[in-house]
Design a protein around this motif. Structure first.
Motif: not given
Length: 160
Positions: A86-93, A95-100
């Protein structure tokens, strides 16, 4: 009785007999239609009762095949979920939205400098606008000056 009356009486009897025969024929035709409909319905029911078990078994077989396919697809989806946390999915999301991107100290100091420069420009523009407004206000002394609301001081961002 005269011959004419006997003949008309005979014609009347013949017409009555003919009407009775027509009525009986109509009755028998209706009865025959009912019998035919009953026989056809009986044949359809017998045919359906013979085909019902076959139809049922065909449907059960198709259901078994679909269940097997669904379980296989569900297993594939479950395996995909296990490989990615789940953490990997959240970090990918993010990054794709520019919040990373997390702000560094250099980013914050650069933003503070830009804010200071913008504040100086705004102050300079407001001072330049005040002398132009003063002669106008002097000409119309009846209108009181409205005070501009004070801006709250800018807060500095806290770094982690």
């Amino acid at each position: 009785m005269s011959k004419d009356s006997k003949k008309s009486l005979q014609d009347l009897k013949d017409a009555t007999n003919h009407a009775g025969e027509v009525a009986k024929s109509i009755w028998l035709a209706g009865l025959g239609a009912y019998g035919r409909a009953y026989d056809e319905a009986h044949e359809v029911i017998e045919k359906a009762s013979k085909e019902t078990p076959k139809l049922f078994t065909d449907l059960v077989d198709k259901g078994n095949r679909l269940e097997t396919q669904a379980r296989a697809k569900l297993g594939e989806a479950t395996n995909i979920g296990k490989t990615i946390s789940i953490e990997e999915r959240i970090s990918k999301m993010r990054a794709s939205l520019g919040f990373g991107h997390t702000a560094s100290a250099d980013d914050l100091s650069r933003l503070e400098k830009k804010l200071d420069a913008l504040s100086k420009k705004v102050d300079a523009l407001s001072k330049a606008a005040k002398p132009a407004a003063a002669p106008k206000a002097a000409a119309t002394k009846a209108a009181p000056k409205a005070k501009a609301p004070r801006k709250a001081p800018a807060k500095k961002a806290v770094t982690k």
